[in-house]
Each structure stands twice: as C-alpha cells, then as structure tokens.
Design an enzyme around this catalytic site. Structure first.
Site, PDB file in Angstrom:
ATOM      1  CG  HIS A  16      -1.785  -1.197   1.359  1.00  0.00           C
ATOM      2  ND1 HIS A  16      -2.966  -1.391   0.676  1.00  0.00           N
ATOM      3  CD2 HIS A  16      -1.596  -2.326   2.105  1.00  0.00           C
ATOM      4  CE1 HIS A  16      -3.483  -2.561   0.996  1.00  0.00           C
ATOM      5  NE2 HIS A  16      -2.669  -3.157   1.857  1.00  0.00           N
ATOM      6  CB  SER A  76      13.237  20.859 -17.809  1.00  0.00           C
ATOM      7  OG  SER A  76      12.370  21.969 -17.962  1.00  0.00           O
ATOM      8  CD  GLU A 115       8.374  10.682 -16.052  1.00  0.00           C
ATOM      9  OE1 GLU A 115       8.357  11.244 -14.960  1.00  0.00           O
ATOM     10  OE2 GLU A 115       8.541  11.298 -17.149  1.00  0.00           O
ATOM     11  CE  LYS A 119      12.503  18.192 -12.935  1.00  0.00           C
ATOM     12  NZ  LYS A 119      11.214  18.318 -13.650  1.00  0.00           N
TER      13      LYS A 119
END
Length: 475
Positions: free
Chosen positions: A155, A276, A289, A282
């Site tokens: 969880h 970025s 992803e 970044k």
C-alpha cells in the site's frame, strides 16, 4: 493490381478504394507472403495443377522478388490494394500471365492468416529475446544488491525489512512468465491454415500437410472455416504484449519513484534521462515514465481486437482486416521500448545507504514482535494485538519499536522478554525468513541462481527456435 473484378461492371469509387486499401500497413507481411507462396507453388506442382517447369520458374521469380523486397528495390505502389496484390504484380512483371498461376487453389483468406502467423512467430521470438536480456540486466543488479537492506512496501507504506535484491528479482519472475506465455503461444498456434481456401478447403491443394511441414508448422488446423476466421492467436498475442506492458510499467513506476529526491534510492544514468526546456536543473526519468505510459496503448490494442472479434458470424469478414495494425503497433512499441529499458536498468546506480537509513521507519518490526510471541505459544490473534499495543506506545512516545525498553515491553505483555531484543533489527527480521521464496540472504541468492538458470534455458530455446525459423524462411 486488383485480384478480383470480373463480375463487376465498374471498379470501386475512390473513397471505397481508400477505405479498402491496406498495403501501407500490411506490407510488413511481404517476406512471409513470398515464403508462403513458395510453399503453395510446391503444392500446386505436387498436385499437377502446374508443371514442374512452370513451378520452378515461379519459385525462382519469387525468390528474386524476396531479395528485391529486402533491399528495397521492389515495394508497393498506389495501384496495390494489399500486400498480396503487390507481390502478384511483382511476380507478373517478371513472368507475365504465368505469374497469375499462384492464385490457383488459395484465397487471400487463408494466405493472409498464414502470413500473419509467420510474422507473429518471428516477432514473438524477437520480443522474447529482448525480455531475456532485460531479465539478465535485472538479475545482475539484484546480485549486486544481495546485502542491501531496504524497507519493503505494501500500500506504498513501510511493511517489513527486505533485501533489495529480493525486490528487484521479483520483476524477473514476471518477465519469465511472459517468455513462458510466448512458448505456450507457439505450441498452441503453430498450426497452418494454408489450404483452407476462402472457407471450404481447396480442390487444387488436397494435401495441405506438406505445406504446413515446409513452413515449420506442427500440423494443419482441423476445420477450414475456423482456419480462415480464427483470430484467437492474434488476441492471445496482444494479451501477451499487454501483459508485458504491464510488467514494464511496474518497473517504470518503481524507477520513477526511486529516482525522486524523496526516495533517492537510484541514480538513472544521464544517457537514459532527459532534461527540461525551461528548468536547467531537471533530470527526468523519461525512459521509466514512457515504460509506464506505453502500457496504455498495449492494453488498448488488445481491447480493440477483442471488440472487433465480438459477434463476427460464419467465416471470414472484412472486419478482420483490423487485426494487423494493433499487432504491428504493439510489436514495434515493445521493440523500441525494451532496448532503452534494458540500458536504463543496466546502467542504474543504486544507493544502499539511503535505502537502509529508513528501513525501521513506520514500526516495520511489528511483525517480529508478533512472531516472537507466536513462537512462544501465544495464539497469533493475541500476539497481533500485543504487537499493536507496542506500536501504539511507540506512536505516543514518538519512537520506533526497537527503541522501547525491556520494561516498556514487559508492561504490555510479560511474554515480551529481553530475548526479543535479538529479533528487533532489520538484519534479524530478514534472516529469520529462510524459506525458498523469502527474503533471507541465502534464499535470495538461491532465487537469483534459479532465475539465471531459467533465463539461460529460455535463451537457449529462443535461439533454437529463431534459428529454425530463419532456416525455414531461407529454404
């Protein structure tokens, strides 16, 4: 080149031709279409529909065409409806009217499904090979983290201490199941539909078993109507691709979380990250992803195929033209995703000191307290309750379980004697779990050794099947 039209007084309108045209995507089947046609020609010669001399000329022209397709010299044009008409056009350009002889005794209905099966056999093996390479990368990282202690999660909350090698190795099990599914698919679906004709079988190809053997199939399908309309093998392949996508998505999700500042468990190599356009600092885990994101299209391709198949009557229907694009998309998605994901895993740097720093947070040793009491003879329900009281006291005092004093333990239950202290460490909790599937050092070592052995067998099988397929295509 149209393969029909004799009974029509006019050709299709431009809109109908555009809707019907599939050559722009089914051209991927060209090498397989040529190989199937060669096997078909052998059958026509065997049944004396064409002479041995004509059969030899057609086969030679088909083999030349295969080379021209491979090197890009021959491809489809705007007049071709599908891959089959393009190949027949190429054949007729070499042989004239004799090129049309290959149409005897077969239909596009049985031809396309035979082509498609060969395409899937070829590409499923390619996907299986990439999966095996990913398993190898994961196992290597798991071996490097055999002594790395980390919090285990359920969880998304701290649950129990584990070895991080155990955490990584779980992904290899799922991926090897995917390889098993590919093996199962091959065993169940390696039956030839060639010889089914449009739906009723062929009067000109009475012995389809010979073609099946030549093309490397186990045998022929048992019903010509089923053979031309069955797309179970497509749906099964798309399920395998979707399941692979889900497994890759879970890997991507974990690497995305582990690479955050909040976790800091892994550094993804620069070569497998992006930046970025506005924030110079970044470093984004885009490969992870994209692994997560592309699972959506893989699941969607399966869903679209199942909806297309639902309720189709009788034998072949043109709806089945929709079977190819979802498969082509899924195959190409995986074959571009897997190499990048393999590289990301291979080059990742894990940080055991960061993982272990929070291993006891969240009272993750509570199960050790309950197990200690249960081993002393207390019913587990009562032991669970006592361990929960310990957690409640810790939360009140703002400390972790291992920080409770002997007196505080005894105040909760007299059975919580000082010997419990030996169990209240991450290493103690880990090493107490000695079963073959558990997280102790020896267990995880043996698990990884078994995974390596299973993967070695898988690689050997994949190599053998791929070599057999290449040999068949070259004959």
């Amino acid at each position: 080149m149209a393969l029909w039209g004799g009974r029509f007084s006019q050709g299709p309108t431009e809109s109908v031709a555009a809707l019907s045209r599939s050559v722009h995507f089914d051209w991927r089947l060209a090498p397989y279409d040529i190989r199937v046609n060669i096997a078909h020609v052998h059958g026509l010669v065997s049944s004396a529909v064409i002479s041995a001399k004509d059969g030899s000329a057609i086969e030679q022209a088909l083999r030349e065409l295969a080379q021209e397709v491979a090197n890009g010299k021959f491809t489809y044009n705007e007049s071709d409806e599908d891959v089959h008409s393009a190949i027949e056009r190429g054949l007729s350009s070499k042989l004239g009217a004799l090129g049309g002889a290959i149409r005897a005794g077969r239909s596009r209905n049985d031809l396309v499904v035979t082509d498609f099966k060969l395409y899937l056999i070829d590409h499923l093996l390619e996907v299986a090979s990439a999966l095996s390479a990913l398993v190898e990368a994961i196992n290597t990282q798991a071996s490097r983290n055999l002594s790395s202690v980390a919090p285990g999660f359920t969880h998304l909350q701290h649950a129990q201490p584990i070895l991080f090698g155990h955490e990584l190795a779980k992904h290899s099990h799922g991926l090897l199941r995917d390889v098993d599914r590919i093996s199962d698919w091959l065993e169940r679906n390696s039956f030839s539909p060639l010889g089914s004709g449009a739906l009723a079988g062929s009067a000109l190809q009475p012995h389809p078993e010979a073609s099946a053997e030549e093309l490397g199939f186990i045998g022929i399908l048992g019903n010509s109507i089923d053979a031309t309309s069955d797309r179970d093998f497509v749906a099964e392949a798309l399920f395998i691709f979707a399941m692979i996508g889900i497994h890759l998505s879970r890997i991507g999700e974990e690497f995305t979380l582990w690479s955050t500042s909040e976790f800091g468990w892994v550094t993804i190599a620069d070569a497998y990250s992006t930046g970025s356009s506005i924030m110079p600092q970044k470093k984004n885990p885009d490969i992870a992803e994209l692994a997560r994101g592309k699972s959506g299209r893989l699941v969607g391709n399966l869903t679209s195929m199942l909806v297309t198949l639902k309720g189709l009557p009788f034998a072949y229907n043109r709806d089945l033209q929709e079977d190819k694009e979802p498969v082509f998309d899924s195959v190409e998605t995986l074959l571009v995703l897997l190499p990048a994901l393999i590289g990301m895993v291979e080059t990742a740097t894990f940080h055991p000191e960061v993982m272990s720093a929070g291993v006891l947070d969240g009272h993750s040793l509570a199960t050790e307290v309950a197990d200690f009491l249960a081993k002393g003879g207390m019913p587990f329900a009562q032991a669970h309750e006592a361990a929960g009281e310990c957690v409640k006291l810790c939360e009140k005092l703002g400390i972790e379980l291992h920080e409770l004093s002997d007196e505080q333990f005894a105040s909760i239950n007299v059975a919580l004697v000082p010997a419990l202290r030996e169990k209240l460490s991450a290493q103690g909790a880990i090493e107490s779990r000695q079963s073959s599937l558990a997280t102790s050092s020896q267990s995880v070592l043996e698990q990884i050794e078994l995974l390596n052995s299973e993967n070695s067998l898988a690689k050997s099988w994949i190599s053998s099947e791929a070599s057999r397929f290449v040999e068949m295509m070259g004959k």
